[in-house]
Scaffold this active site. Structure first.
Site, PDB file in Angstrom:
ATOM      1  N   HIS A 155      -1.840   4.167  10.490  1.00  0.00           N
ATOM      2  CA  HIS A 155      -0.781   5.152  10.242  1.00  0.00           C
ATOM      3  C   HIS A 155      -1.070   6.466  10.962  1.00  0.00           C
ATOM      4  O   HIS A 155      -0.906   7.540  10.401  1.00  0.00           O
ATOM      5  CB  HIS A 155      -0.630   5.411   8.745  1.00  0.00           C
ATOM      6  CG  HIS A 155      -0.154   4.252   7.935  1.00  0.00           C
ATOM      7  ND1 HIS A 155      -0.940   3.168   7.638  1.00  0.00           N
ATOM      8  CD2 HIS A 155       1.054   4.002   7.359  1.00  0.00           C
ATOM      9  CE1 HIS A 155      -0.239   2.304   6.902  1.00  0.00           C
ATOM     10  NE2 HIS A 155       0.963   2.787   6.725  1.00  0.00           N
ATOM     11  N   HIS A 193      10.817  -0.877   2.806  1.00  0.00           N
ATOM     12  CA  HIS A 193      10.903   0.566   2.563  1.00  0.00           C
ATOM     13  C   HIS A 193      11.209   1.302   3.850  1.00  0.00           C
ATOM     14  O   HIS A 193      10.957   0.809   4.941  1.00  0.00           O
ATOM     15  CB  HIS A 193       9.644   1.133   1.894  1.00  0.00           C
ATOM     16  CG  HIS A 193       8.338   1.017   2.635  1.00  0.00           C
ATOM     17  ND1 HIS A 193       7.781  -0.168   3.038  1.00  0.00           N
ATOM     18  CD2 HIS A 193       7.441   1.977   3.010  1.00  0.00           C
ATOM     19  CE1 HIS A 193       6.604   0.057   3.615  1.00  0.00           C
ATOM     20  NE2 HIS A 193       6.379   1.351   3.626  1.00  0.00           N
ATOM     21  N   GLU A 250       6.183  -3.628   8.025  1.00  0.00           N
ATOM     22  CA  GLU A 250       4.768  -3.865   7.681  1.00  0.00           C
ATOM     23  C   GLU A 250       4.558  -5.280   7.146  1.00  0.00           C
ATOM     24  O   GLU A 250       3.423  -5.758   7.099  1.00  0.00           O
ATOM     25  CB  GLU A 250       4.298  -2.846   6.629  1.00  0.00           C
ATOM     26  CG  GLU A 250       4.149  -1.448   7.194  1.00  0.00           C
ATOM     27  CD  GLU A 250       3.725  -0.405   6.159  1.00  0.00           C
ATOM     28  OE1 GLU A 250       3.346   0.685   6.574  1.00  0.00           O
ATOM     29  OE2 GLU A 250       3.776  -0.685   4.937  1.00  0.00           O
ATOM     30  N   HIS A 277       0.866  -1.177   0.000  1.00  0.00           N
ATOM     31  CA  HIS A 277       0.000   0.000   0.000  1.00  0.00           C
ATOM     32  C   HIS A 277       0.903   1.228   0.000  1.00  0.00           C
ATOM     33  O   HIS A 277       1.891   1.239   0.702  1.00  0.00           O
ATOM     34  CB  HIS A 277      -0.899   0.012   1.245  1.00  0.00           C
ATOM     35  CG  HIS A 277      -0.178   0.150   2.560  1.00  0.00           C
ATOM     36  ND1 HIS A 277      -0.506  -0.533   3.691  1.00  0.00           N
ATOM     37  CD2 HIS A 277       0.882   0.917   2.935  1.00  0.00           C
ATOM     38  CE1 HIS A 277       0.288  -0.198   4.684  1.00  0.00           C
ATOM     39  NE2 HIS A 277       1.145   0.678   4.265  1.00  0.00           N
TER      40      HIS A 277
HETATM   41  C1  DHB Z   1       4.714   5.094   1.536  1.00  0.00           C
HETATM   42  C2  DHB Z   1       4.688   3.786   1.999  1.00  0.00           C
HETATM   43  C3  DHB Z   1       3.900   3.445   3.094  1.00  0.00           C
HETATM   44  O1  DHB Z   1       3.840   2.194   3.612  1.00  0.00           O
HETATM   45  C4  DHB Z   1       3.124   4.406   3.716  1.00  0.00           C
HETATM   46  O2  DHB Z   1       2.334   3.999   4.718  1.00  0.00           O
HETATM   47  C5  DHB Z   1       3.163   5.713   3.281  1.00  0.00           C
HETATM   48  C6  DHB Z   1       3.959   6.069   2.182  1.00  0.00           C
HETATM   49  C7  DHB Z   1       5.509   5.466   0.331  1.00  0.00           C
HETATM   50  O3  DHB Z   1       6.311   4.653  -0.140  1.00  0.00           O
HETATM   51  O4  DHB Z   1       5.301   6.566  -0.188  1.00  0.00           O
HETATM   52 FE    FE Z   2       2.510   2.007   5.293  1.00  0.00          FE
END
Ligand code: DHB
Ligand code: FE
Length: 278
Positions: free
Chosen positions: A59, A193, A240, A12
């Site tokens: 979040h 990420h 996550e 996501h």
């Molecule tokens: C991004 C990734 C995420 O899991 C999130 O919650 C918010 C932003 C991103 O890669 O932009």
């Molecule tokens: Fe996220």
């Protein structure tokens, strides 16, 4: 008795919400991303689940750093979408399945999983965007949900082993639910990420691919890593993937791969998509 039909896991990112709003399906950046989902939609059209247990992390919409349940479950008859700060236009509310929520609460808390019970819960991009990608044309969505929130945000986080145990307990309880329902497990977020700090932009595609392999046939593999190791390997938001671990465990096994896709990048991460059938 309820039947578990499989598990779906998807990344996501809020930018997907913007791409959906602007219908950027043919845009060169977004085209590879949007080509990932049709095979999953075809499987859903055949399989027709009625209910989804959706493992996701909040979040900052329901819980912030001052109050952070390790595990929380929704027990509402509907869930409103709201934007936690990205400026996305909210989608329609999603129907809940409170009877299954209460069944899970009654079965799983006595087994030692201390879920925070939420009779009201908002849903953010993290939970809703994967659903919007699985059912893009339906408003409202043709599925009733039970959201299960896992803290992947504020340390200490629950371990992968604990998330796996929670998923297993939820899956077993779903199978004891005395309704003729077809239930799909959904895990949202990831894969590797990191959005902040010195390693902002960090992605580890090698690890993501191994994780996806192992999740299918050797889901225990991920439990060898503690959460500090997972942050090292996958970034501070890569954890996550705990939502994927719980959803995989909830579906039980063995499972057959219906569709698997990995494409880099979307925003600060990859498109990781895995559809597993029981
Ligand atoms: C991004 C990734 C995420 O899991 C999130 O919650 C918010 C932003 C991103 O890669 O932009
Ligand atoms: Fe996220």
């Amino acid at each position: 008795m309820a039947e578990i039909v499989g598990a779906l896991m998807s990344s996501h990112v809020p930018a997907i919400g913007r791409a959906l709003e602007r219908e950027l399906y043919g845009d060169p950046y977004w085209r590879p991303f949007f080509t990932a989902y049709p095979p999953v939609r075809a499987w859903l059209n055949e399989t027709k689940p009625d209910v989804a247990v959706v493992f996701a992390n909040d979040h900052g919409l329901n819980f912030f750093l001052d109050k952070m349940p390790t595990f929380a479950i929704g027990a509402a008859d509907r869930y409103e979408n709201a934007d936690e700060g990205w400026g996305l236009k909210p989608f329609a509310p999603v129907a809940g399945e409170p009877e299954l929520s209460w069944h899970l609460i009654d079965e799983v808390i006595p087994q030692g999983f201390d879920l925070t019970v939420c009779q009201e819960m908002l849903i953010d991009h993290g939970l809703l965007l994967p659903l919007r990608l699985f059912w893009p044309d339906a408003e409202p969505l043709p599925i009733r949900i039970v959201p299960v929130n896992i803290n992947t945000v504020l340390f200490p986080l629950p371990s992968a082993a604990r998330c796996q145990a929670l998923g297993q307990a939820i899956g077993e309880a779903v199978r004891r639910w005395k309704r003729d329902a077809r239930v799909v497990m959904i895990g949202c977020g990831g894969l590797s990420h990191q959005l902040e700090g010195e390693r902002a932009g960090f992605i580890n595609p090698e690890f993501d691919q191994i994780f996806m392999d192992r999740l299918v046939d050797d889901p225990e593999w991920i439990t060898r890593f503690d959460n500090e190791e997972l942050v090292e390997l996958t970034g501070s938001q890569g954890v996550e993937l705990l939502n994927w671990v719980a959803a995989r465990a909830a579906a039980g096994g063995p499972l057959r791969v219906v569709h698997r896709y990995y494409h880099l990048p979307i925003s600060n991460t990859a498109t990781g998509l895995l559809a597993l059938a029981a």
